[in-house]
Design a protein around this motif. Structure first.
Motif, short mmCIF file in Angstrom:
data_model
loop_
_atom_site.label_atom_id
_atom_site.label_comp_id
_atom_site.label_asym_id
_atom_site.label_seq_id
_atom_site.Cartn_x
_atom_site.Cartn_y
_atom_site.Cartn_z
N LEU A 79 47.28 32.40 44.57
CA LEU A 79 47.92 33.76 44.34
C LEU A 79 46.63 34.61 44.04
O LEU A 79 45.72 34.23 43.12
CB LEU A 79 48.81 33.46 43.21
CG LEU A 79 49.35 34.72 42.53
CD1 LEU A 79 50.44 35.62 43.39
CD2 LEU A 79 50.01 34.65 41.22
N HIS A 80 46.76 35.93 44.67
CA HIS A 80 45.71 36.95 44.22
C HIS A 80 46.56 38.17 43.68
O HIS A 80 47.71 38.48 44.22
CB HIS A 80 44.93 37.26 45.39
CG HIS A 80 44.15 36.08 46.23
ND1 HIS A 80 43.26 35.54 45.58
CD2 HIS A 80 44.40 35.45 47.34
CE1 HIS A 80 42.77 34.45 46.27
NE2 HIS A 80 43.46 34.49 47.35
N ALA A 81 46.15 38.93 42.96
CA ALA A 81 46.48 40.09 42.52
C ALA A 81 46.27 41.30 43.44
O ALA A 81 44.97 41.52 44.11
CB ALA A 81 46.10 40.66 41.42
N TYR A 82 47.32 42.16 43.98
CA TYR A 82 46.93 43.11 44.80
C TYR A 82 47.42 44.49 43.98
O TYR A 82 48.56 44.56 43.43
CB TYR A 82 47.87 43.14 46.05
CG TYR A 82 47.19 44.08 47.18
CD1 TYR A 82 46.38 43.41 48.07
CD2 TYR A 82 47.23 45.39 47.18
CE1 TYR A 82 45.79 44.15 49.15
CE2 TYR A 82 46.80 46.03 48.04
CZ TYR A 82 46.13 45.55 49.18
OH TYR A 82 45.59 46.21 50.31
N ASN A 141 36.36 34.54 41.10
CA ASN A 141 35.77 33.32 41.23
C ASN A 141 36.08 32.78 42.33
O ASN A 141 36.58 33.48 43.37
CB ASN A 141 36.24 32.42 39.97
CG ASN A 141 37.70 32.07 39.94
OD1 ASN A 141 38.54 31.87 40.94
ND2 ASN A 141 38.45 32.14 38.78
N ASP A 142 35.69 31.15 42.42
CA ASP A 142 35.94 30.87 44.00
C ASP A 142 37.39 30.64 44.43
O ASP A 142 37.53 30.70 45.67
CB ASP A 142 35.36 29.17 43.74
CG ASP A 142 34.01 29.45 44.02
OD1 ASP A 142 33.16 30.43 44.16
OD2 ASP A 142 33.20 28.23 43.68
N SER A 143 38.28 30.83 43.62
CA SER A 143 39.87 30.74 44.25
C SER A 143 40.57 32.04 43.80
O SER A 143 41.66 32.10 44.22
CB SER A 143 40.62 29.53 43.61
OG SER A 143 40.37 29.62 42.11
N VAL A 144 40.16 32.94 43.11
CA VAL A 144 40.90 34.23 42.78
C VAL A 144 40.14 35.53 43.48
O VAL A 144 39.19 35.61 43.06
CB VAL A 144 41.21 34.27 41.24
CG1 VAL A 144 41.77 35.52 40.85
CG2 VAL A 144 41.53 33.08 40.50
N MET A 145 41.07 36.42 43.90
CA MET A 145 40.49 37.70 44.33
C MET A 145 41.46 38.64 43.81
O MET A 145 42.65 38.37 43.55
CB MET A 145 40.85 37.80 45.99
CG MET A 145 39.48 36.99 46.65
SD MET A 145 39.51 37.86 48.60
CE MET A 145 41.07 37.30 48.97
N LEU A 146 41.00 39.93 43.52
CA LEU A 146 41.41 41.15 43.30
C LEU A 146 41.38 42.24 44.27
O LEU A 146 40.28 42.45 44.87
CB LEU A 146 40.87 41.60 41.92
CG LEU A 146 41.55 42.78 41.21
CD1 LEU A 146 42.88 42.34 40.71
CD2 LEU A 146 40.68 43.17 40.10
N MET A 147 42.61 42.65 44.83
CA MET A 147 42.39 43.45 45.92
C MET A 147 43.21 44.79 45.64
O MET A 147 44.04 44.79 44.69
CB MET A 147 43.30 42.82 47.20
CG MET A 147 42.60 41.48 47.73
SD MET A 147 43.44 40.46 48.92
CE MET A 147 44.69 39.72 47.94
N GLY A 148 43.21 45.67 46.24
CA GLY A 148 43.77 46.97 46.02
C GLY A 148 43.65 48.00 47.31
O GLY A 148 42.84 47.83 48.42
N SER A 149 44.55 49.04 47.31
CA SER A 149 44.80 50.00 48.11
C SER A 149 44.86 51.32 47.38
O SER A 149 45.65 51.27 46.24
CB SER A 149 45.38 49.64 49.17
OG SER A 149 46.67 49.74 48.91
#
Length: 147
Positions: free
Chosen positions: A4-7, A62-70
């Motif tokens: 799960l990543h946050a967008y 970190n190695d398994s969590v991304m924060l993405m956006g637009s």
């Protein structure tokens, strides 16, 4: 198993917000695509004022969590609406990490619901909306593990 990543969606200040998040988490951008980078499509022209807006960007926490956006473009029928229906929860490994993230993320905060402090379920916990209206929780369980 899925990860799960946050967008996050913004109304024009995604680039500014992600520069801030890069400084908080001390991590570089994984890259940015802008609406003006899209191949031209006469059926869906990019409004001139949207060409430099962020279509997609990301950082690794970190190695398994991304924060993405637009950025949301109203001309495309999108608008970000701030609210508390979703939070980003940072589960920290140490009290120092929790205190450091809290100090950085609450700079200019719009609303502090619960300041960082001890709770019956955590040695340290906080919930707040940062200066961009994004809702965060910071949690350090410490010696308060559930039985």
């Amino acid at each position: 198993m899925a990860i799960l990543h946050a967008y996050l969606n913004f109304n024009g200040n995604c680039e500014e917000a992600f520069e801030f998040y890069q400084s908080v988490f001390n991590t570089p951008s994984l890259g940015t695509h802008r609406f003006g980078d899209m191949p031209a499509d006469p059926n869906y022209p990019v409004p001139a004022d949207a060409a430099n807006k962020v279509m997609h960007t990301a950082i690794k926490i970190n190695d398994s969590v991304m924060l993405m956006g637009s950025d949301c473009i109203e001309g495309f029928g999108h608008k970000a609406t701030a609210g508390t229906n979703a939070y980003l929860m940072l589960d920290t490994q140490t009290a120092e990490e929790a205190q450091n993230l809290y100090a950085k993320l609450t700079v200019g905060a719009q609303h502090i619901e619960m300041p960082l402090g001890e709770q019956f379920w955590a040695e340290l916990y906080a919930s707040f909306q940062d200066k961009y209206g994004i809702a965060w929780m910071i949690h350090f369980e410490g010696n308060k593990k559930m039985q």
